[in-house]
Design a protein around this motif. Sequence first.
Motif, PDB file in Angstrom:
ATOM      1  N   ASN A 381       0.808  -1.224   0.000  1.00 47.12           N
ATOM      2  CA  ASN A 381       0.000   0.000   0.000  1.00 47.12           C
ATOM      3  C   ASN A 381       0.839   1.272   0.000  1.00 47.12           C
ATOM      4  OD1 ASN A 381      -2.552  -0.950  -0.235  1.00 47.12           O
ATOM      5  ND2 ASN A 381      -2.812  -1.275   1.965  1.00 47.12           N
ATOM      6  N   LEU A 382       1.721   1.395  -0.951  1.00 45.92           N
ATOM      7  CA  LEU A 382       2.566   2.581  -1.009  1.00 45.92           C
ATOM      8  C   LEU A 382       1.826   3.723  -1.709  1.00 45.92           C
ATOM      9  CD1 LEU A 382       5.927   0.957  -2.117  1.00 45.92           C
ATOM     10  CD2 LEU A 382       5.185   1.558   0.184  1.00 45.92           C
ATOM     11  N   LEU A 383       2.276   4.929  -1.442  1.00 39.10           N
ATOM     12  CA  LEU A 383       1.721   6.081  -2.150  1.00 39.10           C
ATOM     13  C   LEU A 383       2.272   6.096  -3.576  1.00 39.10           C
ATOM     14  CD1 LEU A 383       1.993   8.737   0.626  1.00 39.10           C
ATOM     15  CD2 LEU A 383       0.009   7.430  -0.100  1.00 39.10           C
ATOM     16  N   LEU A 384       1.584   6.852  -4.429  1.00 45.74           N
ATOM     17  CA  LEU A 384       1.883   6.769  -5.855  1.00 45.74           C
ATOM     18  C   LEU A 384       3.337   7.076  -6.207  1.00 45.74           C
ATOM     19  CD1 LEU A 384       0.412   6.468  -8.711  1.00 45.74           C
ATOM     20  CD2 LEU A 384       0.823   8.910  -8.810  1.00 45.74           C
ATOM     21  N   VAL A 434      -1.579  -1.656 -12.551  1.00 40.88           N
ATOM     22  CA  VAL A 434      -2.884  -1.107 -12.172  1.00 40.88           C
ATOM     23  C   VAL A 434      -3.980  -1.781 -12.993  1.00 40.88           C
ATOM     24  CG1 VAL A 434      -4.304   0.966 -12.238  1.00 40.88           C
ATOM     25  CG2 VAL A 434      -1.962   1.095 -11.410  1.00 40.88           C
TER      26      VAL A 434
ATOM     27  N   ARG B 120      -6.769   4.378   8.167  1.00 33.46           N
ATOM     28  CA  ARG B 120      -5.767   4.101   7.141  1.00 33.46           C
ATOM     29  C   ARG B 120      -6.391   4.222   5.745  1.00 33.46           C
ATOM     30  NH1 ARG B 120      -3.255   0.041   4.395  1.00 33.46           N
ATOM     31  NH2 ARG B 120      -5.039  -1.321   4.796  1.00 33.46           N
ATOM     32  N   ASN B 124      -5.177   6.720   2.819  1.00 38.19           N
ATOM     33  CA  ASN B 124      -4.832   6.278   1.465  1.00 38.19           C
ATOM     34  C   ASN B 124      -5.628   7.036   0.421  1.00 38.19           C
ATOM     35  OD1 ASN B 124      -2.886   4.440   2.067  1.00 38.19           O
ATOM     36  ND2 ASN B 124      -4.297   2.698   2.232  1.00 38.19           N
ATOM     37  N   SER B 127      -4.360  10.607  -0.035  1.00 34.90           N
ATOM     38  CA  SER B 127      -3.074  10.745  -0.714  1.00 34.90           C
ATOM     39  C   SER B 127      -3.161  10.290  -2.158  1.00 34.90           C
ATOM     40  CB  SER B 127      -2.007   9.955   0.024  1.00 34.90           C
ATOM     41  OG  SER B 127      -2.383   8.607   0.061  1.00 34.90           O
ATOM     42  N   LEU B 129      -4.283   7.287  -3.497  1.00 38.55           N
ATOM     43  CA  LEU B 129      -4.000   5.897  -3.842  1.00 38.55           C
ATOM     44  C   LEU B 129      -5.013   5.343  -4.835  1.00 38.55           C
ATOM     45  CD1 LEU B 129      -2.080   3.545  -3.147  1.00 38.55           C
ATOM     46  CD2 LEU B 129      -3.696   2.868  -1.388  1.00 38.55           C
TER      47      LEU B 129
END
Lengths: 510, 319
Positions: A381-384, A434, B120, B124, B127, B129
């Motif tokens: 779940n990393l940011l873009l 994606v 959370r 997400n 930001s 996501l």
Amino acid sequence: MTAKTQLRILVAVLLIIGLGATAYKHLVLGFPLTPGESSRIWTVQAQMTFRAQGDPVKAQLNLPDMTRHLYVVPEGIAPRGYGYHVEQVGSQRMAVWEARAPTGDQRLFFRARVYKGGGIATQLPPPSDPPAKPIFAEPEAAAADALLADAYAHSADATGLALRLARSLWGDAAKPVRETLLGQKSTNASRTKLLLKLLHASDVPAHELTGFYLTDNSRSVTMEHLIELWDGTEWQVVVPKEGIKGMPEDFLPWQSNGEFLMQVDGGTDSKVSFATIVDKISSRQLAVQMGQQTGAGLIDFSVFALPVDVQNTFATLLLIPIGALVVVVMRNLVGLQTSGTFMPILIAMVFVQTDLLVGLALFIVVVGAGLVIRGYLTSLNLLLVPRIAAVLIVVTTLYLLLAVVGFKLGIEAALSVTFFPMIIIAWTIERMSVLAEEEGMWDVFVQSFGSLLTATIAYLLMINQQVSFLTFAFPELLLVVLAIILVIGQYTGFRLSELRRFEPLASEKE
Amino acid sequence: MLRLASPLRLKRAGIVGMNRRNVELIAENNPRSMFPLVDDKLKTKALLRKDGIAAPRLLGVVRQTGQIKELPAFLKAFPSFVMKPSQGSGGKGILVITGRDGDSYVKPSGKTVPFAEVARHVNNTLSGLFSLGGKPDAAMIEAMIDFDPVFDDYSFEGVPDIRVIVYKGFPMMAMTRLSTAQSDGKANLHQGAVGVGLDIATGLAMRAVQFNRPVHTHPDTGADLTSIAVPLWRDIVELAAQCYQSSQLGYLGVDVVLDRTQGPQVLELNARPGLAIQVANGRGMAPRVAAIEALLRTEGAPNTPTGRAQWSMDVLAKL
């Protein structure tokens, strides 16, 4: 004015300008339309050798002339210790080498590039005086008279006379007469000399034209002798051996009208020999050189006016519109899905560097491995932006791994992985990943296949010599490409893929 | 075997292709400036509320990370809610909470999650996501729809919505998309969801297709697809017609869900609705577009949403 009318006018204007400029360059400036038409280029080399004894040396070599069919660009080479320049005396151009005190065996080279087509033949002035009457001693006089009488009866003008005489001298019909004049064994050179003498005897101004035929590679060339004669209105070339009139297309005259071939002051045992090399010059270079030589306004303000390295860049850049056209056709007419609109063009340009199969294999390996690793990153779940940055680093590592492992295994092709633009590959992996999450792996395959197929077709067009020649030599054809793309932009008909997609609807109506 | 239809036959069948949709339907009718209104669900919501069009109630919006700590207190008033990214795509990032178990939140599956999990999720969303191109986004909190049971037997997962295509204010074609096990719970036709064409006049199922081929029963539930009859059909068609007024989009896709008590609700608007609806209906759009254009050239074209809906139901279904 509606958008449609405007578009039609625009397309018409683009087509007229694009095709018009192309036609002008081809028809008027003589640009070839296909790379094959004049891809033969010869390098001819004359080698002069002589012995020097420490005296000042001046070596002179007559320079070859252009003909209507051949364009000659001299490239003299000055060896160490020699000064080199080109000197013009009257109509004779000479290469001159000079040195103060050379000793021992000397070797001087002269080279010229010879292109087919576009030559500027030097115009000889009409002869001022009739030629001096040669004197034939008996019994030659009777034989000569017989030859001349026969030729005179069988010809209407000076050229005809020369052709008839040549036939007698080279053919077997008048063998006894020829043998009387030249003896049992006669060479081409001696027969030509005799022919000239006979022409002069009948008051036809004529001189010899010595040179050689440009054929394939040849280490030592045999000199051939042609005749140039004044037929009362203009100079005519006659090939006596063949009995034909007119300058042969691939004949390079090196010496004419009584010029000396070479002359060395201050040396002894001087010799000259000639060699030719056929060059496989790229058609693009050819267009450049032709362009610089013809120097028309259209060329002064064209890609040919740029420095050569920039031209090379443009040779590549000018292929991008072709790639764009392929993408437009594949997406809007065929209905193929591609990942990223113009990504296939970039991939195609990489293929040009790596070769198709190597490129395809590398792309699949890098993107496949990237997708697997990117799949793991998803679960974090990393940011873009950090995520893409991470993918970028993964891609860099993959490149390095592929190159090192490939090299160690002896697969040098793996090294060309570096041609793939890293950022584009990282983005492709991100987008495909994606897509895999949102739409499933099937869509990833469909889009990858579409992208690679489009890239392959674009690649095949880009490496096609005809295509790359046309885009570079005729950049105005870009306007035609633009016109085609504009037309497709207004196309509202079905795509090829839709004929399949909507097929059930059509068959039900029956 | 790869079977191709000739372009002429498709044209005669009145099918609109992608190129024609992009040039004649979208580019000529949908002003670019209106796109953000439908691409951002918060803006769509504001637009619909201004015009009094029924839509799931917006309970609140989280725009900044700092607001997350106020959430537990705020959410106390709402036992069930749906949290969505405002600019999400493809149904990503939707969190459904059906109730509470002490301080934990209950998901539809019955699983409970602590507030940290909800926080959370919001983080997400903010930001970017889930949003297109990773743009920073806002998290919308919506009232949960109490779905009408009409589709209960027809869907593998989730609740299907009804897609109505509205051309220049005239609802011209409708369908519903049913997810299947094969489509992995997604409502995308080319992935194996079943498309059911709905008669624009009655809301009755006309035909159902999966992978472009006719089907009669739902592949997972076995329910008879041809017996689908959407209740409150006239309301749905009128609601769709109203959306044209608000959005000014000449070629518009309206996604409607049926609430057991509130009736039809607009879930989303779409400025680039796809063409699969033609396959689900077994009809082409072209004759209907032509009929609407012909009507608009006459004097007596209806100019109220009710009038247009009525005209569509009377005339278009026969084409």
